[in-house]
Design an enzyme around this catalytic site. Structure first.
Site, PDB file in Angstrom:
ATOM      1  CB  CYS A  83      -4.048  -0.109   2.380  1.00  0.00           C
ATOM      2  SG  CYS A  83      -3.122  -0.822   3.743  1.00  0.00           S
ATOM      3  CG  HIS A 328      -7.371  -4.475   4.701  1.00  0.00           C
ATOM      4  ND1 HIS A 328      -7.315  -4.031   3.393  1.00  0.00           N
ATOM      5  CD2 HIS A 328      -6.663  -3.552   5.430  1.00  0.00           C
ATOM      6  CE1 HIS A 328      -6.590  -2.915   3.340  1.00  0.00           C
ATOM      7  NE2 HIS A 328      -6.191  -2.608   4.549  1.00  0.00           N
TER       8      HIS A 328
END
Lengths: 380, 380
Positions: A83, A328
């Site tokens: 991420c 996200h």
């Protein structure tokens, strides 16, 4: 080393973009950044992305994006750090411009996650952890964060409801950002009744995945006197597995990364006007505040409860919704954070504008704090 | 921009390493490079790798390698550009050191490919092509190269056997390299009787996959007066899909990449003493020679037939076996090429040593020429 400036910003709202492919998302954000910068040709395109190899069957994303953006011959490569991929792409873009060799570097974060099964996504995200020593035991990524949150609650005598301010702030701020996935504030009652994802993490403690892309066009600061400056850029690692850390509720990588960035920028935490942190889970927001010197260990939650993290507080966080409400899209997130901080420092954040913001900080985290990329931006 | 030098070299033989995991491979090569350089702490670790996300379920390779190499806190990220991943990691490492910000950058190329099925590998490699417009039609990566080879043969009136010198040279050279996967010379008869993989490509036209890792430790040249210098470093892209090219048998990306590198180094093709080219398939060797200015269009094969590519020829290629005989652990290959060229320029190539080699060139290609990274190294 020459100073780097952000001349162009582009982003596409985080959504389930059923009509847009991986390349479409990247191209839309990338072209917007180039148009915003008034530049037609990039020397290099660095693409941050985590899951294209498995979810989109694409293992050659840099060249793909360069090609379909009409930027053939530009050098291009994909950066991957779970991420933290997009923050890492930014870091490389800055080094490339700073080197003096490249003049116009386009950095794009992109992720296309909704065209597959939840099971496949869960497996892909587990790739942020240690495949051989964590994921192999069947623990999912949210499961790992639940263990950390439980430990933190135990250590500091906290209840689940104490974390509410993080979710309430993020959703209230997301409501002011047209690019956010969720644009409605939530109530304390909603937070308390959130269904459990991995105890103690509920729906309102976990950020939603989505499709999205955000991009910045970087140039030498000397060519862009009016553009937002990069005052600090630092990346650091910690152990990949949480079980290898001396203290599982301390983000040492985040601390190292932030301290390096502060030193470069010549500032202290109290000089920061807004902080786009990596609130993939409520617990990560608390740990990030502590690691970066905004709160003492165990006091991140109390800080949120005191209202310090809201737009008018001491250190506004997730000012445009954060991962929690903006969404996200994992490998794109780092560049959404940077795009948002840039808009804040340009006074272009609309309803979400933080008054008199002069210094913005972003922190993009890969895995459970194993890769941490911190950037400090300042108004010219 | 400060000059960059290669202070350390490490590699592990290309094999089916059943006893070593992805991280083991990277660590062994990485530690060897650091030991060779006499350096214990790296500022950054850039890992080139193509398939870890799907084959090894690992999407956080930079942090993983930093952690298990005992380099926690170093910044780390994975670079992906299909088979051009390791060359791309080198390119980023050079920019990072050139920027003046980082002093010791470890670049590692690693790939662990043999612990899965051939079907899964074929699918993973197809990710080097355009997933939506090429792979979706069922064409494999070797299939795409077969189409290019067939076209080239048609255009220039060549037969399959005309390509034999590429395979013969590579295998003869690989026999002198203890790190090569194949260490036996082959005969013309063997070449002519190779079983067909994708007509006209036979077993001896295609490079073998394998497990492997190679690494270099980069430092500013001013701190390493005796170390091999990076004289040129350039990356360029072409269309991802072959069907989008004006001429499917011309590698425009390779030409652009090579011309940029020549310009940086201030040299011409005739100044190059050895060329580690990307001979994933015989046809790619021919096209690379042409694109980089060593042969006129359509004359790459004739050049090989004239013996110009052998160790004593005009421009020795694949001096330690090339992809064909050393083996092609896809995301690691670019760093094997660079490690081999460095050994040549150090006079440490053993039996494969090219006499008086002063300038070595490497070219790492992703996809069918969509990402091309060229490096020119010179003896100090």
């Amino acid at each position: 080393m020459r100073e780097v400036a952000i001349l162009g910003v582009g982003q596409i709202p985080v959504r389930e973009h059923w009509e847009l492919s991986l390349r479409d998302l990247a191209i839309i954000a990338g072209r917007e950044a180039m148009k915003d910068a008034g530049i037609e040709k990039a020397d290099a395109i660095y693409v941050g992305n985590m899951t294209s190899g498995s979810i989109n069957q694409q293992r050659h994303l840099g060249a793909l994006v360069a090609d379909f953006m009409g930027q053939r011959s530009a050098e291009a490569v994909k950066m991957e750090a779970a991420c933290g991929s997009a923050g890492s792409a930014m870091r490389q873009g800055i080094l490339a411009v700073a080197s003096g060799e490249l003049e116009r570097v386009l950095v794009i974060g992109v992720e296309k996650m909704t065209e597959t099964s939840g099971k496949e996504i869960t497996a892909a995200l587990a790739g942020a952890a240690d495949a051989d020593f964590e994921a192999i035991h069947g623990v999912s990524f949210v499961g790992l964060n639940a263990l950390v949150m439980r430990r933190y609650m135990h250590e500091y005598g906290l209840q689940h409801r104490d974390f509410a301010p993080f979710a309430l702030n993020a959703h209230a701020n997301g409501a002011k950002n047209p690019n956010a996935l969720f644009q409605s504030p939530i109530t304390l009652r909603q937070y308390e009744n959130g269904r459990i994802v991995a105890d103690p993490i509920t729906l309102y403690d976990a950020s939603p995945i989505g499709d999205g892309a955000a991009a910045l066009l970087l140039v030498p600061a000397e060519h862009a006197p009016e553009a937002v400056r990069v005052a600090g850029s630092a990346s650091a690692t910690d152990t990949l597995g949480i079980h290898d850390r001396t203290d599982p509720i301390k983000l040492e990588g985040a601390e190292t990364s932030a301290m390096r960035a502060y030193a470069q920028a010549g500032i202290r935490p109290q000089d920061v006007d807004l902080f786009e942190l990596h609130d993939a889970f409520s617990i990560m927001a608390a740990l990030s505040l502590e690691a970066c010197g905004f709160a003492d260990p165990g006091k991140g939650v109390a800080m949120a409860q005191a209202g310090d993290i809201t737009p008018n507080g001491r250190i506004p966080i997730s000012t445009m919704g954060g991962l929690k409400a903006r969404g996200h899209p994992v490998g794109a997130t780092g560049l959404y954070q940077l795009a948002e901080a840039t808009l804040q420092l340009r006074d272009m954040a609309g309803e979400a504008q933080i008054e008199d913001a002069r210094i913005g900080m972003t922190q993009n985290i890969g895995g459970s704090g194993a890769t941490v990329v911190t950037h400090i931006l300042r108004r010219p």
